[in-house]
Enzyme design. Structure first.
Site, PDB file in Angstrom:
ATOM      1  N   GLY A 103       0.827  -1.202   0.000  1.00 60.96           N
ATOM      2  CA  GLY A 103       0.000   0.000   0.000  1.00 60.96           C
ATOM      3  C   GLY A 103       0.856   1.244   0.000  1.00 60.96           C
ATOM      4  O   GLY A 103       2.030   1.201   0.394  1.00 60.96           O
ATOM      5  N   CYS A 128       5.309  -6.138   1.836  1.00 64.03           N
ATOM      6  CA  CYS A 128       5.641  -4.708   1.904  1.00 64.03           C
ATOM      7  C   CYS A 128       4.874  -4.028   3.044  1.00 64.03           C
ATOM      8  O   CYS A 128       5.163  -4.271   4.204  1.00 64.03           O
ATOM      9  CB  CYS A 128       5.372  -4.047   0.547  1.00 64.03           C
ATOM     10  SG  CYS A 128       6.147  -2.411   0.377  1.00 64.03           S
ATOM     11  N   TYR A 129       3.881  -3.188   2.741  1.00 61.34           N
ATOM     12  CA  TYR A 129       3.104  -2.556   3.811  1.00 61.34           C
ATOM     13  C   TYR A 129       2.496  -3.623   4.721  1.00 61.34           C
ATOM     14  O   TYR A 129       2.391  -3.434   5.936  1.00 61.34           O
ATOM     15  CB  TYR A 129       2.010  -1.679   3.213  1.00 61.34           C
ATOM     16  CG  TYR A 129       1.157  -0.970   4.245  1.00 61.34           C
ATOM     17  CD1 TYR A 129       1.528   0.273   4.752  1.00 61.34           C
ATOM     18  CD2 TYR A 129      -0.028  -1.543   4.719  1.00 61.34           C
ATOM     19  CE1 TYR A 129       0.751   0.918   5.709  1.00 61.34           C
ATOM     20  CE2 TYR A 129      -0.808  -0.911   5.675  1.00 61.34           C
ATOM     21  CZ  TYR A 129      -0.417   0.319   6.165  1.00 61.34           C
ATOM     22  OH  TYR A 129      -1.190   0.950   7.115  1.00 61.34           O
ATOM     23  N   HIS A 138       8.205  -7.147  -3.398  1.00 62.79           N
ATOM     24  CA  HIS A 138       6.962  -7.463  -4.105  1.00 62.79           C
ATOM     25  C   HIS A 138       7.157  -8.722  -4.962  1.00 62.79           C
ATOM     26  O   HIS A 138       7.636  -8.639  -6.091  1.00 62.79           O
ATOM     27  CB  HIS A 138       6.530  -6.289  -4.980  1.00 62.79           C
ATOM     28  CG  HIS A 138       6.016  -5.127  -4.198  1.00 62.79           C
ATOM     29  ND1 HIS A 138       4.704  -5.018  -3.806  1.00 62.79           N
ATOM     30  CD2 HIS A 138       6.648  -4.027  -3.709  1.00 62.79           C
ATOM     31  CE1 HIS A 138       4.543  -3.902  -3.117  1.00 62.79           C
ATOM     32  NE2 HIS A 138       5.699  -3.287  -3.042  1.00 62.79           N
ATOM     33  N   GLU A 170       4.863 -10.356  -6.373  1.00 59.24           N
ATOM     34  CA  GLU A 170       3.805 -10.462  -7.389  1.00 59.24           C
ATOM     35  C   GLU A 170       4.179  -9.855  -8.730  1.00 59.24           C
ATOM     36  O   GLU A 170       3.514 -10.133  -9.741  1.00 59.24           O
ATOM     37  CB  GLU A 170       2.508  -9.814  -6.868  1.00 59.24           C
ATOM     38  CG  GLU A 170       2.517  -8.296  -6.774  1.00 59.24           C
ATOM     39  CD  GLU A 170       3.059  -7.756  -5.461  1.00 59.24           C
ATOM     40  OE1 GLU A 170       2.719  -6.614  -5.107  1.00 59.24           O
ATOM     41  OE2 GLU A 170       3.817  -8.479  -4.786  1.00 59.24           O
ATOM     42  N   ASP A 220     -14.232  -7.999 -23.224  1.00 58.61           N
ATOM     43  CA  ASP A 220     -14.845  -7.913 -21.899  1.00 58.61           C
ATOM     44  C   ASP A 220     -16.369  -7.947 -21.994  1.00 58.61           C
ATOM     45  O   ASP A 220     -17.032  -8.727 -21.309  1.00 58.61           O
ATOM     46  CB  ASP A 220     -14.400  -6.634 -21.177  1.00 58.61           C
ATOM     47  CG  ASP A 220     -12.896  -6.551 -21.026  1.00 58.61           C
ATOM     48  OD1 ASP A 220     -12.240  -7.605 -20.990  1.00 58.61           O
ATOM     49  OD2 ASP A 220     -12.376  -5.424 -20.953  1.00 58.61           O
ATOM     50  N   LYS A 228      -7.476  -9.005 -17.864  1.00 62.67           N
ATOM     51  CA  LYS A 228      -7.813  -9.269 -19.255  1.00 62.67           C
ATOM     52  C   LYS A 228      -7.459 -10.693 -19.677  1.00 62.67           C
ATOM     53  O   LYS A 228      -8.233 -11.353 -20.374  1.00 62.67           O
ATOM     54  CB  LYS A 228      -7.098  -8.263 -20.156  1.00 62.67           C
ATOM     55  CG  LYS A 228      -7.429  -8.387 -21.630  1.00 62.67           C
ATOM     56  CD  LYS A 228      -8.813  -7.828 -21.958  1.00 62.67           C
ATOM     57  CE  LYS A 228      -8.831  -6.316 -21.821  1.00 62.67           C
ATOM     58  NZ  LYS A 228     -10.133  -5.747 -22.218  1.00 62.67           N
TER      59      LYS A 228
END
Length: 505
Positions: A53, A80-81, A167, A169, A225, A361
């Protein structure tokens, strides 16, 4: 089915965590960071991940969590946060770092851990923080460090609490996905048991639950979408569904006709609204104002379509998670208000149904394939809901629309003929509201420049510019200058995301 919860503390990349968990074939849901423990425990999660964050734990009103979640033995991974918040709650020491750490850095493991299985003892990680853990909470062991962050990873095996300062991710941490799999498979003992087909039944059930016994409209633009949302809605509602295509005058060349031809078996109605959209956009140059105006006019157009159909309570949209992230949230900053999220008017009367809201997506494409949609729809390049309005930097006028539409058609045609359409996430043209001096036929011109933009991406949250062959760029530029009246210069955008966004507005 296994189930993981990501608690969101406002990071722009928090949903990437969920995406990586899903890539590991484990179902994952994102909830606000301050969700009560009773609500979370009622879902029986197999693991919890605390996101990063932008805030500091020292700030007044900084995002927090129900501390009791750390006492139930559920495996928890702080990122992280999330690591700093875990430290602060458990009486460790968090302090401002003397040297802030942003970007790639080398991390060294200092203790053996199941987190590190298959990961070299020294590896590259992606940092983005101004605070650090000065001393770990009681019971924690330090697992790794970097030159400026003495505690880059830590764990309390007894309480099943784990944390990393970097991070995992993001793609910039090469072994990050391996770390997440280690946490899921080896620490939380979760079996990979989730497949794209599972999203089909989940989406159908969501639509049925929200629409109930009533009728619904689905916003169909022809993009992947909205097409996937329409296919889900048709399975869920059958004859109680009507599809509406809003022709706002901002579509690409021939697009309205292509959409109508692609959905011959759907109750598809075309609402002509070019004059209303252009009148509302007259004199407007601010990108945020454009998006909010377009969001409002979309709702008004759907309301007119509803009045022709009869009693319709629900509007189904193909909103995807990057739209939600960039439009901001409780703790996240607004990048830009998407017409279908931050641009919706407060007085709209529909129940908004968004079965794809938490998907990226690439996940939507997988869902489309599971639904049996044709490749021509599943692999269509993304096109923003506000259409060409956000590819005109400046006022949206009929003349500007015609120019950017023709330039865009040239770019897409040349990419397609070069056989690069499936390799490129998006390729399009942007018209700038400035003038530059040129020379054509020995005469002076004072025309507008067109920007060619082509990017590659996996999820729309990060992107890199495509290294198009110089011969292809030369052909595009020659055709645009030669065929689009009023254009005398073509430039190529070589900006990644971040720091830029994919669209210019």
């Amino acid at each position: 089915m296994s189930y993981v919860i990501v608690l969101d503390f406002g990071a722009q990349y928090n949903q990437l965590i969920a995406r990586r968990v899903r890539e590991a074939e484990v179902f994952c849901e994102v909830l606000p960071g301050d969700t009560p423990a009773s609500e979370i425990l009622a879902k029986h999660p197999d693991a919890i991940i605390l996101s990063g964050g932008p805030a500091s734990v020292f700030e007044p009103g900084a995002p927090t969590m129900d501390a009791s979640l750390l006492t139930h033995g559920i495996p928890v991974l702080g990122i992280c946060y999330g690591m700093q918040l875990m430290t602060r709650i458990l009486h460790g020491d968090v302090r401002p770092s003397q040297e802030r750490e942003y970007g790639r850095t080398a991390m060294t493991q200092v203790a053996h851990s199941p987190l590190w299985e298959g990961i070299p003892s020294s590896s590259q990680v992606w940092m983005s923080h101004g605070d650090i853990v000065g001393s770990a909470p009681p019971g924690f062991e330090v697992l790794a460090s970097t030159p400026t962050t003495p505690i880059a990873a830590m764990a309390d095996l007894r309480r099943n609490l784990w944390a990393v300062q970097y991070h995992p991710e993001v793609h910039h941490t090469p072994q990050g996905f391996q770390l997440l799999k280690n946490f899921l498979y080896h620490i939380a003992q979760i079996a990979p048991d989730w497949r794209p087909d599972d999203m089909v039944e989940r989406g159908i059930q969501q639509i049925r639950d929200q629409v109930g016994d009533g009728r619904a409209l689905v916003a169909l633009s022809g993009g992947v979408d909205s097409a996937v949302a329409a296919a889900l809605a048709h399975r869920a509602l059958g004859s109680r569904l009507s599809a509406v295509l809003i022709d706002h005058g901002l579509m690409r060349a021939g697009e309205v006709e292509e959409v109508v031809a692609a959905f011959p078996d759907v109750d598809l109605r075309v609402e002509r609204a070019q004059s209303e959209f252009l009148a509302a956009l007259q004199g407007v140059t601010d990108p945020e104002a454009k998006r909010k105006i377009i969001g409002r006019e979309f709702i008004r157009a759907f309301e007119r379509a509803r009045d022709q159909i009869g009693i319709v309570d629900s509007l189904i949209q193909g909103t995807v998670y990057p739209d939600v992230i960039e439009s901001g949230g409780k703790h996240a900053q607004t990048i830009k208000s998407h017409h279908n999220v931050g641009g919706l008017p407060e007085d709209q009367e529909f129940t908004i149904v968004e079965p794809l809201r938490w998907l990226f997506k690439d996940e939507v494409r997988r869902l489309g394939a599971a639904l049996g949609l044709p490749d021509s729809i599943v692999w269509r390049q993304p096109f923003p809901g506000p259409g060409l309005a956000v590819r005109i930097v400046g006022e949206v006028t009929p003349e500007a629309i015609a120019m950017v539409r023709q330039a865009d058609a040239i770019v897409r045609q040349e990419v397609r003929e070069a056989g690069l359409e499936r390799q490129i996430w998006q390729a399009f043209a942007v018209l700038l509201d400035i003038r530059s001096v040129g020379v054509m036929g020995d005469g002076r011109t004072y025309g507008q420049p067109v920007v060619i933009r082509a990017v590659e991406s996996q999820d729309g949250m990060t992107a890199d510019w495509v290294r198009l062959p110089s011969e292809l760029l030369d052909k595009m530029a020659s055709r645009i200058v030669g065929e689009v009246p009023g254009v005398n210069r073509v430039v190529y955008d070589i900006t990644s995301k971040p720091p830029g966004t994919i669209e210019w507005e």
